[in-house]
Design an enzyme around this catalytic site. Structure first.
Site, mmCIF file in Angstrom:
data_model
loop_
_atom_site.group_PDB
_atom_site.id
_atom_site.type_symbol
_atom_site.label_atom_id
_atom_site.label_comp_id
_atom_site.label_asym_id
_atom_site.label_seq_id
_atom_site.Cartn_x
_atom_site.Cartn_y
_atom_site.Cartn_z
ATOM 1 N N ARG A 1 -9.711 14.142 12.796
ATOM 2 C CA ARG A 1 -9.452 15.219 11.828
ATOM 3 C C ARG A 1 -10.714 16.044 11.618
ATOM 4 O O ARG A 1 -11.822 15.501 11.616
ATOM 5 C CB ARG A 1 -8.989 14.633 10.493
ATOM 6 C CG ARG A 1 -7.594 14.060 10.553
ATOM 7 C CD ARG A 1 -7.176 13.435 9.235
ATOM 8 N NE ARG A 1 -6.942 12.022 9.384
ATOM 9 C CZ ARG A 1 -7.088 11.128 8.409
ATOM 10 N NH1 ARG A 1 -7.449 11.511 7.207
ATOM 11 N NH2 ARG A 1 -6.848 9.853 8.630
ATOM 12 N N GLU B 1 -9.587 -3.600 1.806
ATOM 13 C CA GLU B 1 -8.505 -2.946 1.070
ATOM 14 C C GLU B 1 -7.357 -3.912 0.786
ATOM 15 O O GLU B 1 -6.738 -3.847 -0.267
ATOM 16 C CB GLU B 1 -8.018 -1.722 1.858
ATOM 17 C CG GLU B 1 -9.037 -0.597 1.793
ATOM 18 C CD GLU B 1 -8.781 0.531 2.779
ATOM 19 O OE1 GLU B 1 -9.206 0.390 3.939
ATOM 20 O OE2 GLU B 1 -8.155 1.529 2.392
ATOM 21 N N ARG C 1 0.871 -1.174 0.000
ATOM 22 C CA ARG C 1 0.000 0.000 0.000
ATOM 23 C C ARG C 1 0.915 1.233 0.000
ATOM 24 O O ARG C 1 1.759 1.375 0.890
ATOM 25 C CB ARG C 1 -0.881 0.014 1.246
ATOM 26 C CG ARG C 1 -1.717 1.269 1.310
ATOM 27 C CD ARG C 1 -2.553 1.314 2.568
ATOM 28 N NE ARG C 1 -3.446 2.451 2.492
ATOM 29 C CZ ARG C 1 -3.545 3.366 3.460
ATOM 30 N NH1 ARG C 1 -2.848 3.275 4.554
ATOM 31 N NH2 ARG C 1 -4.389 4.364 3.317
#
Ligand code: AMP
Length: 400
Positions: free
Chosen positions: A244, A386, A94
Site C-alpha cells: 500500500r 494481537e 477480530r
C-alpha cells in the site's frame, strides 16, 4: 477459561486457543485457500512447550466447512486439545471496523452483529468475512460467549480536531468520513507492555507506537490513550507499507483517471496492491529489499530511505503533539526484526532526545531497550501479540 481467538479473512480462518487468564497457548493454526480447488490447513499443538505440527491439503468448500474443520481439529484424538467443543468458554473475534459505535470490546449480541453488518460499507473487504466468522462460530461453538474486539476501538479516543478531515461536514455526518485508524489491538497491547517496562502507570505513559508489518501504522499515545494515528478512514494512508502506498497527494487519483485513463478499480488495485515497497522494488518482503540494498541495488536502498523517511516524519509530528514522549516502540514483522529500518528511522534525532545504542539495536531479541542510557526518550523493541490481546480483552469482559 478456554478462549478461542478467531480472525476470519475472505479465504482464511486464523485461530489460537488460550487458557486464560494465564495466556498459555494450547494450539494455533491457519485454515486457508477456502473456496479454492485445494485448501491448506496448518495446525500446531503445544504440550509443555513442545510444538507438534499437523498439515493437511484438502478442498475446504466454504467458511462453514472451515469452521467445522477447526472444531474437528480441536477435538481430534491425535492432534486436538479438547474432548468436546463445549469446553470453550469464550470466542474472541477480530473485527476490523467498529466505526464510531464501538470504542470497547463488546459481546456479540444479534443487535451488535447487525451494527457490524451496517459498518461493512466502511470496510467492505474485511467486515463481511469477519461477520461470516462470527455467524459460523455461533453455530459451531454454541455454548461459548462470542465477543468482538475491534481494530478501530483503541483509536476512538482521538480528539475531534485530529479525526476530522477538512471536507464538507456533510460527508462526516451522513457518510461517516473521518479518521478511524486500525491496528488498535496491537497499539493497545504495546501501550500496556511499554508502560510495564517503563515502570509507569498506563494512564501516565506517553508513547509513539510504530507498528511495521506488511500493513503499517504509527500512533501517538498520550496518557495511555491514542490521540492520533496514521491510518484513516481506510488502511491506505500514512506510512509506506508492503503493497500500500501510504500518504499520497489525493489528486493523483484524478490524474491517473483523467489523464492516464486508468479506471477507478485499476487505481484502487495500484494503490492497495501494487504500491509501497512492492511498487518501488518489485517485492513487499523487506528482507529481500534489504538484501538487495546490501548488494548495492540503488533502487532498493532508495526504497528503504523512502520507507524510513516517512516514519521519521511521523515521529517528529507525534513528538510535537505528545508534548512529552517517554518512549518510541517498534513492533510487528519489520519493527521487531529489522535493525536497519529502526536505525534509519531514528538516526540523526539525537538533538530531539533520541539516542540509539547501535549494538543493542543490532542484538535486540524479544523485548529490548535499544537506546543509550543517556537518551531522554527511550527506544524499545516490543513484540506485539494481537491474538493474546484479543484473548485478554475477551476474558476481561467476561470476568466483569
Ligand atoms: P507482519 O505483517 O507483522 O507479519 O510483517 C511482515 C513483514 O515483516 C514482511 O514485509 C517481512 O519481510 C518483514 N520481516 C520479517 N522478518 C524480517 C527481517 N528479519 N528483516 C526485515 N523484515 C522482516
Amino acid at each position: 477459561m478456554k478462549t478461542l481467538v478467531i480472525n476470519t479473512g475472505s479465504s482464511s480462518i486464523k485461530y489460537q486457543l488460550f487458557n486464560m487468564p494465564d495466556g498459555d497457548v494450547l494450539c494455533s493454526g491457519l485454515i486457508e485457500q477456502i473456496g479454492e480447488d485445494q485448501g491448506h490447513i496448518k495446525h500446531k499443538r503445544y504440550t509443555k512447550g513442545i510444538e507438534e505440527v499437523h498439515e493437511e491439503h484438502a478442498p475446504i468448500l466454504h467458511h462453514q466447512a472451515g469452521m467445522n474443520k477447526l472444531a474437528a481439529l480441536l477435538t481430534d484424538s491425535k492432534h486436538g486439545v479438547l474432548e468436546k467443543t463445549s469446553e470453550i468458554d469464550l470466542v474472541g473475534h477480530r473485527v476490523v471496523h467498529g466505526g464510531e459505535e464501538f470504542a470497547n470490546t463488546t459481546i456479540l449480541t444479534s443487535e451488535v452483529v447487525k451494527t457490524v453488518e451496517k459498518l461493512s460499507n466502511l470496510a467492505p473487504l474485511h467486515n463481511p468475512p469477519n461477520l461470516i466468522g462470527i455467524r459460523m462460530a455461533q453455530k459451531v461453538f454454541t455454548e461459548a460467549k462470542q465477543i468482538g474486539v475491534f481494530d478501530t476501538a483503541f483509536h476512538q479516543s482521538i480528539p475531534e480536531y485530529a479525526y476530522k478531515y477538512a471536507l464538507p461536514e456533510k460527508l462526516y455526518k451522513e457518510n461517516g468520513v473521518r479518521v478511524y485508524g486500525f491496528h488498535g489491538t496491537s497499539h493497545r497491547y504495546i501501550t500496556k507492555k511499554a508502560a510495564a517496562v517503563l515502570n509507569k502507570p498506563v494512564e501516565e505513559t506517553n508513547l509513539i507506537s510504530v507498528h511495521l508489518g506488511n500493513g503499517a501504522s504509527i500512533a501517538a499515545i498520550k496518557n495511555g490513550k491514542s490521540i492520533d494515528t496514521s491510518l484513516g478512514l481506510t488502511p491506505l494512508p500514512g506510512l509506506v507499507m508492503g503493497t500500500r502506498s501510504g500518504d499520497i497527494d489525493p489528486a493523483i487519483i484524478f490524474y491517473l483517471n483523467e489523464q492516464v485513463g486508468l479506471p477507478i478499480n485499476e487505481i484502487k488495485n495500484v494503490l492497495y496492491k501494487e504500491s509501497g515497497m512492492k511498487g518501488l522494488t518489485g517485492t513487499n518482503d523487506l528482507r529481500i529489499v534489504e538484501e538487495k540494498a546490501e548488494k548495492g541495488d540503488k533502487q532498493a536502498l532508495l526504497a528503504l530511505e523512502i520507507y524510513a523517511y516517512r516514519i521519521k516524519k511521523y515521529i517528529g509530528a507525534y513528538m510535537a503533539i505528545n508534548g512529552r514522549t517517554d518512549a518510541i516502540v517498534f513492533t510487528a514483522g519489520v519493527g521487531e526484526n529489522s535493525p536497519t529500518i529502526r536505525r534509519m528511522s531514528i538516526e540523526g534525532l539525537d538533538q530531539c532526545g533520541i539516542i540509539l545504542n547501535h549494538e543493542a539495536n543490532l542484538n535486540a531479541k524479544g523485548t529490548a531497550l535499544i537506546s543509550e542510557d543517556a537518551s531522554p526518550i527511550k527506544v524499545y523493541v516490543i513484540p506485539t501479540d494481537e491474538e493474546l490481546e484479543i484473548a485478554n480483552q475477551a476474558y476481561a469482559l467476561a470476568a466483569e
